[in-house]
Write an enzyme that holds these catalytic residues in place. Structure first.
Site, short mmCIF file in Angstrom:
data_model
loop_
_atom_site.label_atom_id
_atom_site.label_comp_id
_atom_site.label_asym_id
_atom_site.label_seq_id
_atom_site.Cartn_x
_atom_site.Cartn_y
_atom_site.Cartn_z
N ASP A 1 7.44 5.51 -0.17
CA ASP A 1 8.03 6.69 0.47
C ASP A 1 7.48 6.94 1.87
O ASP A 1 7.58 8.05 2.40
CB ASP A 1 7.79 7.93 -0.39
CG ASP A 1 6.32 8.34 -0.40
OD1 ASP A 1 5.46 7.51 -0.01
OD2 ASP A 1 6.01 9.48 -0.79
N HIS B 1 0.82 -1.21 0.00
CA HIS B 1 0.00 0.00 0.00
C HIS B 1 0.85 1.26 0.00
O HIS B 1 0.48 2.27 -0.58
CB HIS B 1 -0.97 -0.01 1.18
CG HIS B 1 -2.13 -0.93 0.96
ND1 HIS B 1 -3.44 -0.51 0.94
CD2 HIS B 1 -2.17 -2.26 0.72
CE1 HIS B 1 -4.24 -1.54 0.70
NE2 HIS B 1 -3.49 -2.63 0.56
N SER C 1 4.53 7.34 2.80
CA SER C 1 3.39 8.27 2.88
C SER C 1 2.18 7.63 3.57
O SER C 1 1.38 8.32 4.20
CB SER C 1 3.00 8.78 1.49
OG SER C 1 2.78 7.70 0.61
N PRO D 1 -5.15 -0.57 -6.41
CA PRO D 1 -6.05 -1.58 -6.96
C PRO D 1 -7.19 -1.84 -5.97
O PRO D 1 -6.97 -1.81 -4.76
CB PRO D 1 -5.15 -2.82 -7.07
CG PRO D 1 -3.76 -2.32 -7.02
CD PRO D 1 -3.80 -1.09 -6.18
N HIS E 1 -1.46 -13.06 -1.04
CA HIS E 1 -2.68 -13.47 -0.33
C HIS E 1 -2.63 -14.93 0.10
O HIS E 1 -3.63 -15.46 0.56
CB HIS E 1 -3.91 -13.16 -1.21
CG HIS E 1 -4.08 -11.70 -1.49
ND1 HIS E 1 -4.65 -11.22 -2.64
CD2 HIS E 1 -3.73 -10.61 -0.76
CE1 HIS E 1 -4.65 -9.89 -2.61
NE2 HIS E 1 -4.09 -9.49 -1.48
N THR E 2 -1.50 -15.57 -0.04
CA THR E 2 -1.28 -16.91 0.50
C THR E 2 -1.25 -16.88 2.03
O THR E 2 -1.38 -17.90 2.69
CB THR E 2 0.05 -17.51 -0.02
OG1 THR E 2 0.29 -18.75 0.63
CG2 THR E 2 1.25 -16.60 0.26
C1 HEM Z 1 -3.88 -6.99 -6.99
C2 HEM Z 1 -4.46 -6.09 -6.26
C3 HEM Z 1 -4.77 -6.28 -4.81
C4 HEM Z 1 -5.97 -6.07 -4.23
C5 HEM Z 1 -7.24 -5.59 -4.90
C6 HEM Z 1 -5.83 -6.40 -2.83
C7 HEM Z 1 -6.82 -6.31 -1.89
C8 HEM Z 1 -6.76 -6.78 -0.60
C9 HEM Z 1 -7.84 -6.79 0.34
C10 HEM Z 1 -9.23 -6.25 0.07
C11 HEM Z 1 -7.39 -7.36 1.47
C12 HEM Z 1 -8.17 -7.58 2.77
C13 HEM Z 1 -7.84 -6.49 3.72
C14 HEM Z 1 -8.53 -6.61 5.05
O1 HEM Z 1 -9.70 -7.02 5.11
O2 HEM Z 1 -7.90 -6.26 6.07
C15 HEM Z 1 -6.03 -7.70 1.26
C16 HEM Z 1 -5.22 -8.29 2.20
C17 HEM Z 1 -3.88 -8.50 2.03
N1 HEM Z 1 -3.13 -8.13 0.93
FE1 HEM Z 1 -3.83 -7.54 -0.84
N2 HEM Z 1 -4.55 -6.80 -2.60
C18 HEM Z 1 -3.87 -6.75 -3.77
C19 HEM Z 1 -2.53 -7.02 -3.94
C20 HEM Z 1 -1.65 -7.29 -2.92
C21 HEM Z 1 -0.20 -7.27 -3.03
C22 HEM Z 1 0.55 -6.92 -4.31
C23 HEM Z 1 0.28 -7.59 -1.82
C24 HEM Z 1 1.71 -7.70 -1.37
C25 HEM Z 1 2.73 -7.95 -2.14
C26 HEM Z 1 -0.84 -7.83 -0.94
C27 HEM Z 1 -0.76 -8.26 0.35
C28 HEM Z 1 -1.85 -8.50 1.17
C29 HEM Z 1 -1.76 -9.17 2.45
C30 HEM Z 1 -0.51 -9.81 3.04
C31 HEM Z 1 -3.04 -9.16 3.00
C32 HEM Z 1 -3.46 -9.71 4.36
C33 HEM Z 1 -3.50 -8.60 5.36
C34 HEM Z 1 -3.84 -9.03 6.76
O3 HEM Z 1 -4.02 -10.22 7.03
O4 HEM Z 1 -3.92 -8.15 7.63
N3 HEM Z 1 -1.99 -7.60 -1.64
N4 HEM Z 1 -5.65 -7.34 -0.01
#
Ligand code: HEM
Ligand SMILES: *[C@@H]1O[C@H](CO)[C@@H](O)[C@H](O)[C@H]1NC(C)=O
Ligand SMILES: *[C@@H]1O[C@H](CO)[C@@H](O)[C@H](O)[C@H]1NC(C)=O
Ligand SMILES: *[C@@H]1O[C@H](CO)[C@@H](O)[C@H](O)[C@H]1NC(C)=O
Length: 319
Positions: free
Chosen positions: A73, A65, A75, A158, A188-189
């Protein structure tokens, strides 16, 4: 000295000057100026994880993010009232701010004004992946902290509801390929998503389908049970229900079989090119290695170097 040597000397001095004013990312940027920076971050992340096992996914997401808005940076860390970047819809549920601040405080006692908050976020994300049994990669440092944080800038982020075309173009705008979109979504693994992000996908997908057709019929009832209509939007579900705490390639097989939890992950199977990439990783090829490489590339987005940006004293406020 002959003319040739003078020219050479001039060139060397010029390059040195450019290097100092523009700077560059490098592995071990602080090895002379703050040798303990990396180990401090690592121990803060480890301790935080012992106390709260959900810290690694939180810290990994924080780096993503940070990088997608205004570059990597720091932010995202600014706490500046209702208009702060981090108040945007897409940043809902971000955590790990206290841990970054804690590492910063410890680092400041050793080498004040040297290590950027943006780099602490990048280091913490690397340590988080390793703690979750993912790849351990060398992180580049030398980023400087930005001076703006605004809610309006978050539109680059995104969104879960984005189409595959939008996801691809948002990554492309940051210099990341379709393949990197897929491999980075593999983050998201680990971690969880709040039911807050699910209603559209489960109950009001579009005019013709009330739920996302990419959801396996075997999985839909389970997802609906976990996130019932008008239920608790703060309830959290693992994004990889098969191996939720392990950083592995299972998420790719989930997407392939219609067991993706997040809509944006399911979208990766809507498009011929990204589908091919998912299939490749689902078969078990090089996920860990490619993820590490993609993280390094993500960590370079819009970085501020040399005389751009500055080093914050505390991460949540501008100096
Ligand atoms: C492709 C676009 C992406 C979208 C639309 C997206 C969206 C989301 C959303 C909606 C969540 C749930 C957040 C919550 O309920 O707290 C999430 C969780 C997460 N995202 Fe993504 N994400 C994207 C890409 C990425 C990328 C590129 C990374 C890191 C390299 C990432 C890492 C994570 C991680 C680790 C979680 C789990 C957070 C937690 O358990 O607190 N995501 N993401
Ligand atoms: C995305 O979907 C959620 C519900 O799942 C909805 O609350 C939200 O407003 C949507 N976001 C956008 C930008 O359409
Ligand atoms: C709804 O989504 C499905 C699956 O993505 C798609 O085939 C269909 O055309 C969409 N309907 C509308 C009205 O957009
Ligand atoms: C989704 O909508 C399309 C028409 O756009 C339809 O052909 C398909 O059968 C629908 N799928 C489901 C699962 O309802």
């Amino acid at each position: 000295m002959n003319l040739q040597n003078i020219c050479l000397l001039f060139l060397v001095l010029l390059l040195l000057f450019i290097n100092i004013t523009q700077g560059q990312l490098e592995i071990g940027f602080y090895s002379q100026t703050c040798p303990d920076a990396e180990s401090i971050v690592k121990s803060v992340v480890s301790e935080a994880t012992l106390e709260d096992p959900t810290m690694p996914p939180a810290l990994l997401r924080l780096h993503f993010h940070d990088c997608f808005v205004e570059g990597c940076d720091g932010s995202i860390l600014i706490e500046d009232g209702a208009d702060s970047e981090r108040r945007a819809f897409g940043h809902e549920g971000l955590r790990g701010f206290e841990q970054i601040e804690k590492a910063k405080q410890e680092i400041e006692t050793q080498c004040p004004g040297v290590v950027s908050c943006a780099d602490i976020v990048a280091m913490a994300a690397r340590d988080a992946v390793a703690l979750a049994r993912g790849p351990n990669y060398a992180v580049e440092t030398g980023r400087r902290d930005g001076k703006v944080s605004s809610l309006k800038l978050a539109s680059d982020m995104p969104d879960v509801n984005d189409s595959i075309e939008t996801l691809k173009s948002k990554f492309k705008n940051k210099g990341l390929s379709n393949q990197e979109l897929v491999i980075l979504s593999g983050a998201h693994t680990i971690g969880t998503a709040a039911c807050f992000f699910m209603p559209k996908r489960l109950y009001e997908f579009n005019e013709t389908n009330d739920s996302d057709p990419q959801i396996s019929p075997r999985f839909l009832p389970e997802l609906r049970r976990m996130c019932p209509k008008n239920g608790d939007i703060n309830a959290r579900i693992s994004m990889d229900l098969v191996t939720k705490d392990k950083f592995d390639d299972q998420i790719m097989r989930n997407i392939k079989k219609g067991f993706a939890v997040l809509a944006s992950d399911a979208r990766l199977y809507d498009d011929r090119l990204t589908k091919q990439v998912v299939d490749l990783y689902a078969e078990g090829s090089q996920f860990a290695q490619d993820f590490a490489r993609a993280m390094v590339r993500m960590g370079r987005i819009g970085v501020k170097l040399g005389s751009n940006g500055h080093i914050r004293r505390i991460c949540s406020a501008f100096n």
